[in-house]
Design a protein around this motif. Structure first.
Motif, short mmCIF file in Angstrom:
data_model
loop_
_atom_site.label_atom_id
_atom_site.label_comp_id
_atom_site.label_asym_id
_atom_site.label_seq_id
_atom_site.Cartn_x
_atom_site.Cartn_y
_atom_site.Cartn_z
N GLN A 115 26.54 29.79 46.09
CA GLN A 115 26.07 30.25 44.78
C GLN A 115 26.52 31.67 44.44
O GLN A 115 26.11 32.24 43.43
CB GLN A 115 24.54 30.18 44.67
N ILE A 116 27.32 32.27 45.29
CA ILE A 116 27.76 33.66 45.07
C ILE A 116 28.94 33.68 44.10
O ILE A 116 29.85 32.85 44.18
CB ILE A 116 28.16 34.33 46.40
N VAL A 117 28.91 34.64 43.19
CA VAL A 117 29.96 34.78 42.19
C VAL A 117 30.56 36.19 42.29
O VAL A 117 29.82 37.17 42.39
CB VAL A 117 29.39 34.57 40.77
N LEU A 118 31.87 36.26 42.28
CA LEU A 118 32.57 37.56 42.22
C LEU A 118 33.09 37.71 40.80
O LEU A 118 33.76 36.82 40.27
CB LEU A 118 33.72 37.60 43.21
N ALA A 119 32.74 38.82 40.17
CA ALA A 119 33.13 39.04 38.78
C ALA A 119 33.50 40.51 38.57
O ALA A 119 33.04 41.39 39.30
CB ALA A 119 31.98 38.66 37.84
N VAL A 120 34.33 40.74 37.58
CA VAL A 120 34.72 42.11 37.26
C VAL A 120 33.99 42.58 36.00
O VAL A 120 33.60 41.77 35.15
CB VAL A 120 36.25 42.25 37.05
N SER A 121 33.79 43.87 35.91
CA SER A 121 33.11 44.47 34.76
C SER A 121 34.07 44.53 33.57
O SER A 121 35.16 45.09 33.67
CB SER A 121 32.64 45.88 35.12
N ASN A 122 33.66 43.97 32.45
CA ASN A 122 34.50 44.04 31.24
C ASN A 122 34.60 45.47 30.73
O ASN A 122 35.59 45.85 30.10
CB ASN A 122 33.92 43.14 30.15
N ARG A 123 33.58 46.27 31.03
CA ARG A 123 33.58 47.67 30.59
C ARG A 123 34.57 48.49 31.41
O ARG A 123 35.38 49.24 30.86
CB ARG A 123 32.17 48.25 30.73
N ASN A 124 34.51 48.36 32.72
CA ASN A 124 35.35 49.19 33.60
C ASN A 124 36.75 48.62 33.82
O ASN A 124 37.68 49.36 34.13
CB ASN A 124 34.67 49.36 34.95
N MET A 125 36.87 47.28 33.72
CA MET A 125 38.17 46.67 33.99
C MET A 125 38.56 45.69 32.87
O MET A 125 38.75 44.49 33.10
CB MET A 125 38.15 45.95 35.35
N PRO A 126 38.70 46.18 31.66
CA PRO A 126 39.02 45.31 30.52
C PRO A 126 40.40 44.65 30.62
O PRO A 126 40.64 43.62 30.01
CB PRO A 126 38.94 46.25 29.31
N ASN A 127 41.29 45.26 31.40
CA ASN A 127 42.66 44.74 31.51
C ASN A 127 42.91 44.04 32.85
O ASN A 127 44.04 43.92 33.30
CB ASN A 127 43.66 45.89 31.34
N TYR A 128 41.85 43.54 33.47
CA TYR A 128 41.98 42.87 34.76
C TYR A 128 42.96 41.69 34.68
O TYR A 128 42.90 40.88 33.75
CB TYR A 128 40.61 42.36 35.22
N GLN A 129 43.83 41.61 35.69
CA GLN A 129 44.81 40.53 35.75
C GLN A 129 44.71 39.69 37.02
O GLN A 129 44.82 38.48 36.99
CB GLN A 129 46.24 41.10 35.64
N SER A 130 44.52 40.37 38.16
CA SER A 130 44.48 39.64 39.44
C SER A 130 43.61 40.39 40.45
O SER A 130 43.21 41.54 40.22
CB SER A 130 45.90 39.49 39.99
N ILE A 131 43.35 39.72 41.58
CA ILE A 131 42.53 40.31 42.65
C ILE A 131 43.11 41.66 43.10
O ILE A 131 42.37 42.58 43.46
CB ILE A 131 42.46 39.35 43.87
N ALA A 132 44.42 41.79 43.04
CA ALA A 132 45.08 43.04 43.46
C ALA A 132 44.57 44.24 42.67
O ALA A 132 44.58 45.38 43.16
CB ALA A 132 46.60 42.91 43.31
N ASP A 133 44.09 43.99 41.45
CA ASP A 133 43.58 45.07 40.60
C ASP A 133 42.30 45.69 41.15
O ASP A 133 41.88 46.76 40.70
CB ASP A 133 43.31 44.56 39.18
N LEU A 134 41.66 45.03 42.12
CA LEU A 134 40.42 45.54 42.69
C LEU A 134 40.64 46.63 43.73
O LEU A 134 39.69 47.28 44.17
CB LEU A 134 39.61 44.40 43.31
N LYS A 135 41.86 46.83 44.13
CA LYS A 135 42.14 47.86 45.13
C LYS A 135 41.68 49.23 44.64
O LYS A 135 41.98 49.65 43.53
CB LYS A 135 43.64 47.91 45.45
#
Length: 342
Positions: A115-135
């Motif tokens: 039930q765990i979800v990994l998600a990115v913040s639309n506020r902090n990472m509006p231009n997210y493209q891939s997992i590599a962007d989390l570095k």
């Protein structure tokens, strides 16, 4: 002599009226015990709350205290430190502890998907493209070392990133997690429902990895992934088998209740605080994760191997050790409970 006979006569009707309770009460080795949990409000631990709220523990002759911690790793610490007898937590911890030469066993399963979800913040990472962007980014988790951080670490590792490439921030599993995303304190979050559904509704996050359904869990882990369970030191289970059976009975009874109950009964049963101020959203989130609940408390055959493979992907200590999965769980108690509560 007359007093003794009188006492026997008075007790007889009570024993006859409640034979199972009478018999079981005499067998419980440790009727008063503590179950530590990390995030009691989450659907991940819902069967525990149902067992408590419906009086199933008491029906089994148990007096259970359930302290709530910020995350699963904190609940585990309570067990190791001796302030808890049992933990309602992630199955993976049993494998982690065996690698540290401590014998901990799962004995009744609550969830068959994390039930765990990994998600990115639309506020902090509006231009997210891939997992590599989390570095180099901050990822909010219930608590460092908990199942949420393990899931995030696994997803990162599959994309070629290490846990050290990000910063894990403990944000809890309720209002703290919500505010961490809303305030921009974290760039991404690994958490569970109802928190995730609330963040999705407000369009604050973009989901990048999801394990709320069996299909999504299979896609992420490549097999069935056991989740929440009751686990305890093997020594405790060996010394208190009737207590463990009573716990398993209560939990399986709660799982059966969840399979049959309607939405209105669910919201009447859980504490108001669990709803996070939005009853309809809570029920919407419940429908998303309902199939993740174990129907019978029994560990699936391939589950332990999937969990071990996941941990070996990013944990060098576990990868270097010979893990005996047969010692990390037992289905003996759950199978007996499942036969009792059909």
């Amino acid at each position: 002599m007359r007093r003794t006979i009188l006492k026997s006569l008075l007790a007889a009707p009570v024993a006859a009226a409640f034979p199972s309770v009478w018999a079981q009460a005499a067998k419980i080795e440790k009727p008063k015990l503590t179950i530590a949990v990390g995030g009691k409000n989450l659907f991940y631990y819902l069967p525990l709350s149902i067992a408590e709220r419906q009086g199933y523990f008491k029906a089994e002759g148990l007096d259970v205290e359930i302290p709530d911690f910020a995350g699963g790793s904190k609940a585990l610490q309570a067990l190791i430190g001796g302030s808890a007898d049992v933990v309602s937590g992630a199955y993976e911890h049993t494998i982690n502890m065996q690698a540290k030469n401590q014998s901990i066993q799962e004995f009744v399963l609550q969830g068959r998907a994390p039930q765990i979800v990994l998600a990115v913040s639309n506020r902090n990472m509006p231009n997210y493209q891939s997992i590599a962007d989390l570095k180099g980014k901050k990822i909010g988790v219930s608590a460092p070392g908990s199942s949420t951080s393990m899931m995030a670490t696994y997803v990162l590792s599959k994309a070629g990133l290490k846990a050290t490439d990000v910063s894990f921030v403990g944000v809890g599993t309720s209002s703290g997690a919500l505010s961490a995303v809303k305030s921009g304190q974290v760039d991404a979050i690994a958490n569970l429902d109802p928190v995730i559904t609330m963040l999705e509704r407000d369009k604050l996050i973009k989901v990048i990895s999801d394990t709320r359904t069996l299909k999504d869990t299979q896609a992420v882990y490549g097999g069935p992934m056991p989740a929440a369970c009751l686990y305890a030191p093997t020594k405790f289970l060996n010394e208190n088998p009737n207590t463990a059976q009573a716990l398993a009975n209560a939990m399986v009874r709660a799982l059966r209740w969840l399979q049959k109950t309607g939405p209105s009964d669910l919201v009447k049963t859980v504490p108001e605080a669990y709803l996070l101020g939005d009853r309809s959203l809570y029920l919407d989130a419940w429908l998303r994760v309902k199939e993740a609940m174990s129907p019978d408390g029994i560990m699936p055959d391939a589950g332990p191997a999937t969990a071990l493979k996941m941990l070996q992907t990013f944990d060098a200590e576990i990868a270097s050790k010979k893990i005996d999965l047969s010692k990390t769980f037992t289905n003996a108690f759950a199978k007996k409970a499942a036969a009792k509560y059909v």
